[in-house]
Design a protein around this motif. Structure first.
Motif, PDB file in Angstrom:
ATOM      1  N   VAL A  75      33.483  74.728  58.276  1.00  0.00           N
ATOM      2  CA  VAL A  75      32.487  75.392  59.128  1.00  0.00           C
ATOM      3  C   VAL A  75      33.002  76.758  59.561  1.00  0.00           C
ATOM      4  O   VAL A  75      32.240  77.742  59.602  1.00  0.00           O
ATOM      5  CB  VAL A  75      32.157  74.491  60.339  1.00  0.00           C
ATOM      6  N   GLU A  76      34.279  76.863  59.885  1.00  0.00           N
ATOM      7  CA  GLU A  76      34.860  78.150  60.279  1.00  0.00           C
ATOM      8  C   GLU A  76      34.791  79.166  59.146  1.00  0.00           C
ATOM      9  O   GLU A  76      34.442  80.333  59.345  1.00  0.00           O
ATOM     10  CB  GLU A  76      36.312  77.957  60.732  1.00  0.00           C
ATOM     11  N   LYS A  77      35.103  78.711  57.935  1.00  0.00           N
ATOM     12  CA  LYS A  77      35.043  79.627  56.782  1.00  0.00           C
ATOM     13  C   LYS A  77      33.617  80.093  56.517  1.00  0.00           C
ATOM     14  O   LYS A  77      33.370  81.281  56.241  1.00  0.00           O
ATOM     15  CB  LYS A  77      35.598  78.922  55.545  1.00  0.00           C
ATOM     16  N   MET A  78      32.658  79.146  56.594  1.00  0.00           N
ATOM     17  CA  MET A  78      31.254  79.518  56.358  1.00  0.00           C
ATOM     18  C   MET A  78      30.755  80.499  57.420  1.00  0.00           C
ATOM     19  O   MET A  78      30.018  81.452  57.107  1.00  0.00           O
ATOM     20  CB  MET A  78      30.391  78.251  56.346  1.00  0.00           C
ATOM     21  N   SER A  79      31.125  80.261  58.647  1.00  0.00           N
ATOM     22  CA  SER A  79      30.701  81.186  59.704  1.00  0.00           C
ATOM     23  C   SER A  79      31.338  82.567  59.512  1.00  0.00           C
ATOM     24  O   SER A  79      30.691  83.600  59.743  1.00  0.00           O
ATOM     25  CB  SER A  79      31.074  80.605  61.068  1.00  0.00           C
ATOM     26  N   TYR A  80      32.608  82.610  59.074  1.00  0.00           N
ATOM     27  CA  TYR A  80      33.272  83.893  58.825  1.00  0.00           C
ATOM     28  C   TYR A  80      32.580  84.634  57.672  1.00  0.00           C
ATOM     29  O   TYR A  80      32.362  85.848  57.755  1.00  0.00           O
ATOM     30  CB  TYR A  80      34.738  83.651  58.502  1.00  0.00           C
ATOM     31  N   ILE A  81      32.225  83.900  56.606  1.00  0.00           N
ATOM     32  CA  ILE A  81      31.533  84.539  55.470  1.00  0.00           C
ATOM     33  C   ILE A  81      30.166  85.054  55.893  1.00  0.00           C
ATOM     34  O   ILE A  81      29.702  86.108  55.455  1.00  0.00           O
ATOM     35  CB  ILE A  81      31.413  83.538  54.302  1.00  0.00           C
ATOM     36  N   ARG A  83      29.304  86.013  58.929  1.00  0.00           N
ATOM     37  CA  ARG A  83      29.467  87.172  59.804  1.00  0.00           C
ATOM     38  C   ARG A  83      29.907  88.410  59.040  1.00  0.00           C
ATOM     39  O   ARG A  83      29.496  89.521  59.338  1.00  0.00           O
ATOM     40  CB  ARG A  83      30.485  86.844  60.906  1.00  0.00           C
ATOM     41  N   THR A  84      30.734  88.242  58.015  1.00  0.00           N
ATOM     42  CA  THR A  84      31.234  89.367  57.214  1.00  0.00           C
ATOM     43  C   THR A  84      30.696  89.233  55.785  1.00  0.00           C
ATOM     44  O   THR A  84      29.963  88.298  55.437  1.00  0.00           O
ATOM     45  CB  THR A  84      32.765  89.358  57.212  1.00  0.00           C
ATOM     46  N   LYS A  85      31.068  90.153  54.924  1.00  0.00           N
ATOM     47  CA  LYS A  85      30.640  90.135  53.522  1.00  0.00           C
ATOM     48  C   LYS A  85      31.465  89.182  52.676  1.00  0.00           C
ATOM     49  O   LYS A  85      31.122  88.895  51.540  1.00  0.00           O
ATOM     50  CB  LYS A  85      30.721  91.541  52.935  1.00  0.00           C
ATOM     51  N   GLY A  86      32.587  88.772  53.172  1.00  0.00           N
ATOM     52  CA  GLY A  86      33.433  87.884  52.398  1.00  0.00           C
ATOM     53  C   GLY A  86      34.442  88.646  51.574  1.00  0.00           C
ATOM     54  O   GLY A  86      34.348  89.860  51.364  1.00  0.00           O
ATOM     55  N   ARG A  87      35.427  87.948  51.103  1.00  0.00           N
ATOM     56  CA  ARG A  87      36.507  88.571  50.336  1.00  0.00           C
ATOM     57  C   ARG A  87      36.397  88.313  48.839  1.00  0.00           C
ATOM     58  O   ARG A  87      37.261  88.673  48.075  1.00  0.00           O
ATOM     59  CB  ARG A  87      37.853  88.037  50.829  1.00  0.00           C
ATOM     60  N   ILE A  88      35.317  87.656  48.364  1.00  0.00           N
ATOM     61  CA  ILE A  88      35.185  87.289  46.951  1.00  0.00           C
ATOM     62  C   ILE A  88      34.039  88.089  46.351  1.00  0.00           C
ATOM     63  O   ILE A  88      32.942  88.158  46.918  1.00  0.00           O
ATOM     64  CB  ILE A  88      34.908  85.782  46.793  1.00  0.00           C
ATOM     65  N   ASP A  89      34.284  88.697  45.192  1.00  0.00           N
ATOM     66  CA  ASP A  89      33.254  89.427  44.450  1.00  0.00           C
ATOM     67  C   ASP A  89      32.872  88.590  43.234  1.00  0.00           C
ATOM     68  O   ASP A  89      33.732  88.160  42.455  1.00  0.00           O
ATOM     69  CB  ASP A  89      33.806  90.787  44.014  1.00  0.00           C
ATOM     70  N   ASN A  90      31.573  88.375  43.054  1.00  0.00           N
ATOM     71  CA  ASN A  90      31.126  87.530  41.941  1.00  0.00           C
ATOM     72  C   ASN A  90      31.005  88.285  40.626  1.00  0.00           C
ATOM     73  O   ASN A  90      30.582  87.704  39.622  1.00  0.00           O
ATOM     74  CB  ASN A  90      29.783  86.878  42.282  1.00  0.00           C
ATOM     75  N   LYS A  91      31.358  89.559  40.611  1.00  0.00           N
ATOM     76  CA  LYS A  91      31.311  90.312  39.356  1.00  0.00           C
ATOM     77  C   LYS A  91      32.546  89.985  38.525  1.00  0.00           C
ATOM     78  O   LYS A  91      33.657  89.920  39.052  1.00  0.00           O
ATOM     79  CB  LYS A  91      31.258  91.805  39.634  1.00  0.00           C
ATOM     80  N   ASN A  92      32.303  89.808  37.230  1.00  0.00           N
ATOM     81  CA  ASN A  92      33.406  89.454  36.333  1.00  0.00           C
ATOM     82  C   ASN A  92      33.260  90.273  35.056  1.00  0.00           C
ATOM     83  O   ASN A  92      32.353  90.021  34.233  1.00  0.00           O
ATOM     84  CB  ASN A  92      33.353  87.950  36.017  1.00  0.00           C
ATOM     85  N   ASP A  93      34.114  91.262  34.890  1.00  0.00           N
ATOM     86  CA  ASP A  93      34.085  92.134  33.709  1.00  0.00           C
ATOM     87  C   ASP A  93      35.111  91.719  32.664  1.00  0.00           C
ATOM     88  O   ASP A  93      35.477  92.513  31.782  1.00  0.00           O
ATOM     89  CB  ASP A  93      34.357  93.587  34.131  1.00  0.00           C
ATOM     90  N   TYR A  94      35.545  90.497  32.724  1.00  0.00           N
ATOM     91  CA  TYR A  94      36.576  90.063  31.789  1.00  0.00           C
ATOM     92  C   TYR A  94      35.962  89.822  30.413  1.00  0.00           C
ATOM     93  O   TYR A  94      34.906  89.177  30.280  1.00  0.00           O
ATOM     94  CB  TYR A  94      37.208  88.765  32.302  1.00  0.00           C
ATOM     95  N   GLU A  95      36.603  90.352  29.402  1.00  0.00           N
ATOM     96  CA  GLU A  95      36.157  90.164  28.025  1.00  0.00           C
ATOM     97  C   GLU A  95      36.947  89.016  27.400  1.00  0.00           C
ATOM     98  O   GLU A  95      38.171  88.972  27.517  1.00  0.00           O
ATOM     99  CB  GLU A  95      36.361  91.448  27.222  1.00  0.00           C
ATOM    100  N   ALA A  96      36.227  88.138  26.727  1.00  0.00           N
ATOM    101  CA  ALA A  96      36.896  86.999  26.088  1.00  0.00           C
ATOM    102  C   ALA A  96      37.746  87.486  24.929  1.00  0.00           C
ATOM    103  O   ALA A  96      37.277  88.233  24.055  1.00  0.00           O
ATOM    104  CB  ALA A  96      35.854  86.006  25.592  1.00  0.00           C
ATOM    105  N   LYS A  97      38.968  87.054  24.928  1.00  0.00           N
ATOM    106  CA  LYS A  97      39.906  87.455  23.883  1.00  0.00           C
ATOM    107  C   LYS A  97      40.353  86.220  23.119  1.00  0.00           C
ATOM    108  O   LYS A  97      40.504  85.139  23.681  1.00  0.00           O
ATOM    109  CB  LYS A  97      41.122  88.152  24.486  1.00  0.00           C
ATOM    110  N   SER A  98      40.556  86.425  21.825  1.00  0.00           N
ATOM    111  CA  SER A  98      40.984  85.327  20.973  1.00  0.00           C
ATOM    112  C   SER A  98      42.296  85.708  20.295  1.00  0.00           C
ATOM    113  O   SER A  98      42.477  86.844  19.842  1.00  0.00           O
ATOM    114  CB  SER A  98      39.915  85.023  19.914  1.00  0.00           C
ATOM    115  N   LEU A  99      43.189  84.747  20.177  1.00  0.00           N
ATOM    116  CA  LEU A  99      44.487  85.009  19.566  1.00  0.00           C
ATOM    117  C   LEU A  99      44.400  85.066  18.045  1.00  0.00           C
ATOM    118  O   LEU A  99      45.187  85.747  17.388  1.00  0.00           O
ATOM    119  CB  LEU A  99      45.486  83.928  19.995  1.00  0.00           C
TER     120      LEU A  99
END
Length: 212
Positions: A75-81, A83-99
């Motif tokens: 509950v504390e974490k949800m209330s903090y998120i 109240r603020t924007k949060g510290r996690i960005d859902n953008k992921n620019d990672y390109e899949a690489k194959s060996l």
């Protein structure tokens, strides 16, 4: 006499014997009332540590306290998120690489080259059978069949086509007329046969009269 006390064993005085026997009987009854059983059939005693399981209650309280603590932190974490924007960005620019990507590309290129070479060999290969020669042989065979056959080729088909055309052209009235004509011819023929028989009989009788 018969109503008097009759002791089991012989005695000198019946009254005293009756008193003594009665005293013994009363003592026996008191002993029976105070006697203790050899087999204990009473309910077993109840122990407190078996009815009230303190260890189980302690574990259950610990589990509930852990759940309550986790819920409070969530509950504390949800209330903090909220109240603020949060510290996690859902953008992921990672390109899949194959060996082994380069290896797979090389294998695919090799397979395409081999397939193209096989296709080239198939297209460049000259046929062993000649269609023109087959056509000439078939034409010769048709000529031989026409020279041997009694009727020309397609004669039955032509006849069937002519019959179908004629059946389409002739109306129903013409068909009925032809049926009536056929029926009339069939009925006239037996009468003519009778007339011919009569003339032959007359001719035979005349010839016999002349001979006589």
């Amino acid at each position: 006499m018969h109503r008097a006390y009759q002791p089991i064993l012989p005695c000198g005085n019946k009254y005293l014997q009756q008193k003594w026997d009665k005293a013994v009987y009363e003592e026996h009854r008191k002993k029976l009332q105070a006697v203790k059983p050899v087999v204990d059939t009473s309910a077993p005693p109840k122990y407190g540590h078996l009815i009230l399981k303190l260890k189980k209650l302690k574990l259950e309280s610990d589990r509930l306290s852990v759940i309550e603590r986790d819920n409070r932190l969530l509950v504390e974490k949800m209330s903090y998120i909220k109240r603020t924007k949060g510290r996690i960005d859902n953008k992921n620019d990672y390109e899949a690489k194959s060996l082994n990507r380069r290896k797979r590309e090389q294998e695919l290129l090799r397979m395409t080259k081999e397939n193209y070479a096989i296709l080239q060999r198939i297209t460049d290969c000259k046929p062993q059978y000649k269609v023109q020669k087959w056509d000439e042989d078939w034409q010769k065979a048709v000529e031989y069949m026409n020279s041997i056959a009694r009727y020309p080729r397609g004669f039955c088909k032509l006849q069937n086509q002519k019959k179908q055309k004629y059946a389409k052209r002739t109306p129903k009235r013409d068909k009925q007329k032809t049926k009536h004509l056929k029926d009339g011819c069939l009925t006239d023929k037996p009468e003519e046969g009778k007339k011919n028989k009569g003339t032959t009989n007359e001719h035979q009788s005349e010839t016999q009269g002349e001979k006589e």
